[in-house]
Design an enzyme around this catalytic site. Structure first.
Site, PDB file in Angstrom:
ATOM      1  CG  ASP A  35       0.509  -2.650   2.765  1.00  0.00           C
ATOM      2  OD1 ASP A  35       0.653  -3.995   2.816  1.00  0.00           O
ATOM      3  OD2 ASP A  35       0.398  -1.753   3.626  1.00  0.00           O
ATOM      4  CE  LYS A  57      -4.770  -6.001   5.111  1.00  0.00           C
ATOM      5  NZ  LYS A  57      -4.237  -5.480   6.541  1.00  0.00           N
ATOM      6  CG  MET A 172      -7.103   5.652   2.839  1.00  0.00           C
ATOM      7  SD  MET A 172      -6.568   4.711   4.088  1.00  0.00           S
ATOM      8  CE  MET A 172      -7.149   5.764   5.638  1.00  0.00           C
TER       9      MET A 172
END
Length: 194
Positions: A35, A57, A172
């Site tokens: 990631d 991502k 996040m």
């Protein structure tokens, strides 16, 4: 012959916070699927001949969709390879490890979850902020800062979250900070909360 998949937590970004177990499986991997939030330095521990596949991502930009990541995990394991799925933080916290594990189970592929140091406590600790303190905060509660965009109804229960614990941790959530603050105040969190 089936391989094995390791779903591995890479920690919160500092490569020195990765676990010994994570390094061990990384050094054995034939394939590393990683990631965006991992430290690139960790890839130096992978074998030189290992295939390294970036699947990072960002909010509105995904290198591969989750279904394609799942297919790659299955494909390489079915080729008899040892696969490390290297994810930021702890893979079992707000990651898609549950979806990945379910796909592996569906295809009868053995896997192992390797926990990682979570940003839940590591990031505040690095900033000198304990998430609990005997005099001020005896509890903490962790909430996602954003839910799945396609979700029609939020499962966040703001009336409970606002009072759930002394310390609230949103992961996040930077792009939604104003909304988070607004919802907490609307549901009774004190505006003087540090």
């Amino acid at each position: 012959m089936k391989g094995k998949v390791y779903l591995v937590g890479a920690g919160p970004g500092d490569p020195k916070l990765v676990t010994v177990k994570a390094l061990e499986v990384l050094q054995q991997a034939d394939v590393v699927i990683y990631d965006r939030l991992i430290s690139p330095q960790l890839l130096m521990y992978a074998r030189a001949d290992a295939l390294k596949l970036y699947v990072g991502k960002q909010k509105d930009r995904h290198t591969l969709k989750q279904e394609e990541i799942n297919r790659n995990l299955v494909k390489y394991a079915q080729q008899g390879k040892t696969v490390v799925r290297l994810k930021g933080g702890d893979p079992a916290v707000f990651g898609r490890v549950g979806e990945e594990a379910a796909e592996l189970v569906k295809h009868h592929i053995p896997y192992e979850l390797v926990p990682g140091v979570s940003s839940i406590y590591a990031v505040p600790a690095y900033a000198g902020i304990p998430i609990t303190h005997r005099d001020h905060a005896s509890s903490f509660y962790v909430v996602t800062g954003h839910e799945k965009p396609e979700k029609l109804v939020s499962s966040l229960k703001w009336q409970h979250i606002a009072h759930a614990a002394d310390t609230l941790i949103f992961l996040m959530g930077v792009s939604r900070l104003a909304t988070i603050r607004e919802q907490l105040l609307l549901h009774g969190r004190s505006p003087s909360t540090p």
